[in-house]
Scaffold this motif. Structure first.
Motif, PDB file in Angstrom:
ATOM      1  N   ASP A 144       0.858  -1.178   0.000  1.00 57.70           N
ATOM      2  CA  ASP A 144       0.000   0.000   0.000  1.00 57.70           C
ATOM      3  C   ASP A 144       0.897   1.232   0.000  1.00 57.70           C
ATOM      4  O   ASP A 144       1.531   1.556   1.011  1.00 57.70           O
ATOM      5  CB  ASP A 144      -0.911  -0.006   1.226  1.00 57.70           C
ATOM      6  N   ALA A 145       0.960   1.905  -1.133  1.00 57.20           N
ATOM      7  CA  ALA A 145       1.827   3.079  -1.270  1.00 57.20           C
ATOM      8  C   ALA A 145       1.026   4.376  -1.263  1.00 57.20           C
ATOM      9  O   ALA A 145       1.513   5.408  -1.714  1.00 57.20           O
ATOM     10  CB  ALA A 145       2.649   2.975  -2.557  1.00 57.20           C
ATOM     11  N   SER A 146      -0.206   4.342  -0.733  1.00 56.02           N
ATOM     12  CA  SER A 146      -1.042   5.538  -0.749  1.00 56.02           C
ATOM     13  C   SER A 146      -0.660   6.516   0.349  1.00 56.02           C
ATOM     14  O   SER A 146      -1.046   7.683   0.305  1.00 56.02           O
ATOM     15  CB  SER A 146      -2.516   5.152  -0.601  1.00 56.02           C
ATOM     16  N   GLY A 147       0.082   6.063   1.361  1.00 55.10           N
ATOM     17  CA  GLY A 147       0.518   6.946   2.435  1.00 55.10           C
ATOM     18  C   GLY A 147       1.929   7.463   2.198  1.00 55.10           C
ATOM     19  O   GLY A 147       2.506   7.313   1.124  1.00 55.10           O
ATOM     20  N   GLY A 148       2.493   8.067   3.247  1.00 57.19           N
ATOM     21  CA  GLY A 148       3.837   8.626   3.121  1.00 57.19           C
ATOM     22  C   GLY A 148       4.913   7.577   2.975  1.00 57.19           C
ATOM     23  O   GLY A 148       5.986   7.847   2.434  1.00 57.19           O
ATOM     24  N   ARG A 149       4.659   6.364   3.472  1.00 56.51           N
ATOM     25  CA  ARG A 149       5.622   5.263   3.369  1.00 56.51           C
ATOM     26  C   ARG A 149       4.943   4.044   2.775  1.00 56.51           C
ATOM     27  O   ARG A 149       3.849   3.666   3.224  1.00 56.51           O
ATOM     28  CB  ARG A 149       6.180   4.903   4.755  1.00 56.51           C
ATOM     29  N   PRO A 150       5.532   3.389   1.791  1.00 49.96           N
ATOM     30  CA  PRO A 150       4.970   2.126   1.299  1.00 49.96           C
ATOM     31  C   PRO A 150       4.955   1.089   2.413  1.00 49.96           C
ATOM     32  O   PRO A 150       5.949   0.907   3.120  1.00 49.96           O
ATOM     33  CB  PRO A 150       5.923   1.731   0.172  1.00 49.96           C
ATOM     34  N   VAL A 151       3.826   0.412   2.587  1.00 54.67           N
ATOM     35  CA  VAL A 151       3.669  -0.590   3.636  1.00 54.67           C
ATOM     36  C   VAL A 151       3.427  -1.940   2.969  1.00 54.67           C
ATOM     37  O   VAL A 151       2.451  -2.106   2.227  1.00 54.67           O
ATOM     38  CB  VAL A 151       2.501  -0.257   4.579  1.00 54.67           C
TER      39      VAL A 151
END
Length: 496
Positions: free
Chosen positions: A16-23
């Motif tokens: 999930d790369a929708s935030g500040g860091r890819p998780v």
């Protein structure tokens, strides 16, 4: 009597790369339509930084979301790197999107973890209002712990100097949440033991704050077989799993019973399926790596065969055979990669599968290369890489790589076609004896193909292939020598 086959569940990987860091995450769908989600956080020694991911949760009926604690190469307690809490925001963003995609609420979620994973389960559960929290041997004074016990993790989270003020900030995160009474209705299950060397400093001082929670449950294990921190969870795994099974079924193991059999076999899964597709670790928009050598169905020696190719935008190419990882080849700035296997190849046919990996961990589609290994083939000396020949001007375009035809190929007039890679070029041009033949466009990933569409004269041909950028600057040429047989006389292009 043979043993019954071990139950397993399909696990899907994603980023999930929708935030500040890819998780990075792994996900497994619920069994029989169960309407619950279990989120699993990793301890410090979890394989590949995924916790409880060795099959121990296979019989759990809920959806399961495993979250990887690996950010810029280090552990973060799912909180911060250099005191930047973008990690936390990205992790809760992933959890929230999965909960929404499943059509669930925070009341339908169990957060689960041991050691630093237990700390994360407590923190995210209390701060963000999730109903169930299962935390085995957590650390509640996180800053002091990582500074003193795991300084490498401490430097990653706090910064190189591990400033005292930052240590105090991390120490206060969990106690402050407990003191404020955050999420007062949470079902909290905490496991610890006096034989845990961390108990006196990391758990016991905070029990008073935990006991203020009406649904706090403390599993206090005094087994003589518990000799250290790691053994507490091992000895308590059966009751922990029992708690998990009950929570998944909607039963909180305490006074009172919630609803049981929380299942919806025909539940709409389009939301979670859409989320998984959009965050899949394999992205169709990311071009598969090009294999320049060996060519398809080549005959290779037992040792010394050189694999080369292009993977623009990637940081490495991952190489597999029969589902088993073999190696990773680093990718240079211009997209080129090279790999020579250290061990010997077995004789016979081989099918090797490769994919490219970008800086965020996304993977490309797969590329297969099939070849045969023979002990009668002698390894050839590596040919110079045209990207680094003396004719290449520093800063200029590298000469294109030509995959087809190969030098000294013998072709019929119908077989002549050109294919290769030209990184950074806008088009590729073709000349013979100084006469321009044609040009073709180069795809964004560097690949190009030219089919002449005419019959070639019989005999030997030397075609010079060069790349050009949008400004018209040309690279050095790559000469390709091949011969044509059974050609029709006089069938040459106009102006040839």
């Amino acid at each position: 009597m043979s043993e019954a086959p071990r139950k397993s569940r399909q696990v899907i990987q994603g980023i999930d790369a929708s935030g500040g860091r890819p998780v990075e995450y792994r996900f497994s769908h619920a069994r029989n339509g169960n309407r619950h989600l279990t989120v699993v956080f990793a301890n410090i020694f979890a394989p590949d930084d995924y916790g409880w991911a060795t099959g121990i949760l296979d019989n759990l009926r809920s959806n399961v979301l495993w979250i990887r604690d690996r950010f810029d190469g280090g552990n973060t307690y799912y909180l911060c790197e250099n005191m930047d809490f973008a990690v936390e925001r990205s992790v809760i963003g992933l959890i929230s999107r999965v909960v929404d995609a499943l059509g669930l609420t925070p009341g339908d979620v169990t957060l689960w973890g041991s050691s630093k994973g237990g700390s994360a389960a407590l923190y995210f559960g209390l701060r963000y209002g999730f109903r169930n929290i299962v935390a085995s041997v957590p650390q509640l004074a996180i800053g002091t712990f990582v500074r003193d016990v795991y300084p490498e993790t401490g430097r990653h989270m706090l910064g190189e100097g591990m400033a005292p003020d930052d240590v105090r900030t991390l120490d206060a995160i969990l106690p402050d949440l407990l003191a404020s009474g955050a999420n007062p209705d949470a079902n909290i299950y905490l496991v610890s033991s006096p034989q845990d060397e961390q108990y006196s400093s990391q758990v016991e001082p905070f029990l008073g704050l935990l006991r203020r929670y009406e649904n706090f449950n403390f599993i206090y294990s005094e087994s003589p077989f518990i000799t250290d921190h790691g053994k507490v969870t091992q000895r308590n795994t059966p009751p922990l799993l029992g708690i998990a099974y009950l929570l998944v079924e909607g039963i909180a193991p305490r006074l009172g019973v919630a609803r049981h059999g929380y299942e919806e076999p025909d539940a709409d899964r389009s939301g979670i399926d859409s989320f998984i597709k959009s965050t899949s670790v394999v992205q169709s928009s990311f071009a598969a790596p090009v294999v320049t050598t060996p060519a398809s169905n080549d005959l290779l020696p037992v040792r010394g065969a050189r694999f080369t190719g292009q993977a623009p935008g990637a940081v490495r190419v991952s190489i597999w055979e029969k589902g088993k990882y073999m190696a990773s080849a680093p990718v240079a700035a211009d997209g080129g990669w090279t790999w020579v296997r250290d061990a010997s190849w077995s004789t016979g046919e081989h099918l090797v599968r490769l994919f490219a990996v970008d800086p965020n961990g996304y993977q490309s589609e797969r590329t297969d290369v099939r070849f045969t290994v023979s002990e009668h083939v002698v390894a050839r000396r590596p040919e110079p890489d045209v990207r680094y020949t003396a004719a290449t001007v520093p800063g200029a375009l590298p000469a294109p790589l030509v995959r087809r035809p190969e030098t000294y190929d013998q072709l019929t007039e119908a077989q002549v076609g050109f294919q290769g890679v030209a990184v950074g070029a806008a088009h590729v041009g073709f000349k013979e004896n100084g006469v321009f033949l044609a040009a073709c466009a180069v795809a964004p990933d560097g690949r190009w193909t030219w089919e002449p569409g005419w019959l070639w004269a019989e005999g030997v041909h030397t075609v010079e292939v060069y790349a050009a950028d949008t400004a018209g600057a040309e690279s050095p040429a790559t000469p390709v020598v091949f011969s044509v047989t059974n050609a029709t006389a006089g069938a040459t292009p106009a102006g040839y």
